[in-house]
Design an enzyme around this catalytic site. Sequence first.
Site, PDB file in Angstrom:
ATOM      1  N   ASP A 208       0.715  -1.105  -0.100  1.00 35.06           N
ATOM      2  CA  ASP A 208      -0.193  -0.026   0.061  1.00 35.06           C
ATOM      3  C   ASP A 208       0.852   1.154   0.011  1.00 35.06           C
ATOM      4  O   ASP A 208       1.847   1.300   0.825  1.00 35.06           O
ATOM      5  CB  ASP A 208      -0.856   0.090   1.431  1.00 35.06           C
ATOM      6  CG  ASP A 208      -1.931   1.014   1.227  1.00 35.06           C
ATOM      7  OD1 ASP A 208      -2.688   1.169   0.331  1.00 35.06           O
ATOM      8  OD2 ASP A 208      -1.803   1.847   2.228  1.00 35.06           O
ATOM      9  N   GLU A 272       1.634  -0.484  -5.082  1.00 33.33           N
ATOM     10  CA  GLU A 272       0.768   0.529  -5.360  1.00 33.33           C
ATOM     11  C   GLU A 272       1.563   1.926  -5.316  1.00 33.33           C
ATOM     12  O   GLU A 272       1.619   2.478  -4.385  1.00 33.33           O
ATOM     13  CB  GLU A 272      -0.281   0.913  -4.331  1.00 33.33           C
ATOM     14  CG  GLU A 272      -1.430   1.862  -4.758  1.00 33.33           C
ATOM     15  CD  GLU A 272      -1.986   2.368  -3.598  1.00 33.33           C
ATOM     16  OE1 GLU A 272      -3.188   2.990  -3.870  1.00 33.33           O
ATOM     17  OE2 GLU A 272      -1.485   2.520  -2.410  1.00 33.33           O
TER      18      GLU A 272
HETATM   19  C1  BGC Z   1      -5.722   2.119  -0.491  1.00 31.19           C
HETATM   20  C2  BGC Z   1      -6.716   2.929   0.181  1.00 31.19           C
HETATM   21  C3  BGC Z   1      -6.410   3.655   1.378  1.00 31.19           C
HETATM   22  C4  BGC Z   1      -5.018   4.264   1.430  1.00 31.19           C
HETATM   23  C5  BGC Z   1      -4.408   4.534   2.795  1.00 31.19           C
HETATM   24  C6  BGC Z   1      -4.723   3.248  -0.675  1.00 31.19           C
HETATM   25  O1  BGC Z   1      -3.923   3.605  -1.530  1.00 31.19           O
HETATM   26  O2  BGC Z   1      -5.860   1.406  -1.702  1.00 31.19           O
HETATM   27  O3  BGC Z   1      -7.888   2.218   0.159  1.00 31.19           O
HETATM   28  O4  BGC Z   1      -7.342   4.547   1.876  1.00 31.19           O
HETATM   29  O5  BGC Z   1      -4.148   3.513   0.727  1.00 31.19           O
HETATM   30  O6  BGC Z   1      -3.832   3.343   3.326  1.00 31.19           O
END
Ligand code: BGC
Length: 538
Positions: A208, A272
């Site tokens: 994340d 991500e």
């Molecule tokens: C996740 C989100 C989350 C955020 C904070 C992101 O990119 O996909 O759903 O709210 O990270 O952790």
Amino acid sequence: MTFASDSRLPWWRNAVCYQIYVRSFADGDGDGIGDIAGITSRLDYLEGLNVDALWLTPFYRSPQADHGYDVADYRDVDPLFGTLADFDEMLAGAHDRGLKVIVDLVPNHTSAEHAWFQEALAAGRGSRARDRYKFSDGRGPDGSEPPNNWQSIFGGSAWTRVDDGQWYLHLFDSSQPDLNWDDPEVGDEFESILRFWLDRGVDGFRVDVAHGLFKASGLPDVAGFGPGGETLDATMSQWDRPYWDQPGVHDVYRRWRKVLDSYPGDRMMIGEAWVGSPESMARYVRPDEMHQVFNFHWLSTPFSAPALRQVIDETYAAVGPVGASPTWVLSNHDVVRTVTHYGGGDLGLSRAKASMLTMLALPGSAYVYQGEELGLPQVDVAPEDRQDPTWLRGGGVGRDGCRVPLPWSGSEPPFGFSPGGPGEVRTWLPQPEWFREYTVEHQSRDPYSTLGFLRYAVARRRGLVGGLSGSIEMLERRDDVVAFRRAGVDGAPGLICVVNCGTTDHVVDDLGAPVVLSAALAEGTGQLLPNSAAWFLA
Ligand code: BGC
């Protein structure tokens, strides 16, 4: 005739990975919230989708301020979702069916209820415990102004003041304090967390906010923001900020890669990483870092041939130079559902199916978000039912509309999502009545439903993929049509994918190749309808 076998490549290079948003997939215990037992009870369904892997969003102990992306204990399952034993059972069941399982790792921030943050609050300024987070004194004569002008992604200031007058940074909700990755203890802790889940047998991690973690030293103001965070220069890239994509992140992923490589099997991590350029993206997937990064280009583009060509070109520009495998994403739990993004109704659905077929024809891995296989549109959740912190903090339209619990069966809420009958269980976000047209049960009766289409497409892909080259050749067609070919290897047939983004039918019988699958080819006419795509053996 010998075909290149799938087994020559690590599984993740060609995988179709299904994203499970745990709260909204299936509820095993009847509290209206999805859980691990619910997933276990639906493993046959997942196997029947013919996907290769599952990615589970966070199910760890958490006060759920950001629905699990606020982790209080990284080594335990939240009682809302079950127990570690439930997790082990689910994992074993998935593995028995040949499904890999990826879990979500949240390293940029913890929950404010994490023991470390509670300790930091209690220990006070200057303490060792505060070093693990980004505590700072404020500006102004009495320190009553935030340390800089950074804004939370969810809206409002990125700083919150604590009782003794210091401020802590939270790029997301105030209940999600950012960790200080310059503190070696943070790195050691995350290595240990990785090992905890790898020892349990997970096949990988979705990382994340992988472009976060480190912040520029001195915590400089964002150029282009005013002192209160107001945007003064709207032309500034939203990725060129002192809290994204700092060089230090790469050492972290190198360290994690060594850990993953020390385990048997092809354990992987996918980041991500929202970054500003193909070059920046490529740095995350160098051979000694992450295996993949999500490619988010497609999410924000319209259904048009130039946009699709650009997505494909930029993706190859990003991963090609470092030899990484591309990934393709049409939606996830943070964005508007594809059908709605593409205009809604029959038009949106046709375009979503065409994009799905295109994504499945491209080399690399495809990430499918739960409900995409049902063609679910975005739900218009009533303001009083909203739960997303981005909505509650005023930072956007909110993400609840793509997170409504899945409709499995029946004609009334909870549509088989929870074990109770109609009226007995209230799902955590209400399901609209029109979900009855979209249930798995309803669509399973019809091989031409969106579900039937996706199941078939993924199965055909599985049969073909081992014999296809990892590169594509773009074919000359009309301007509003995109077509590409993947050559066959070792004597296997190649695959052509044609997407008609225009407004008139497109003649495809000149391709002279048998149709594998289409959405939708006008029967017997050799014409590909607008807003549709087809595969041909070639
Ligand atoms: C996740 C989100 C989350 C955020 C904070 C992101 O990119 O996909 O759903 O709210 O990270 O952790």
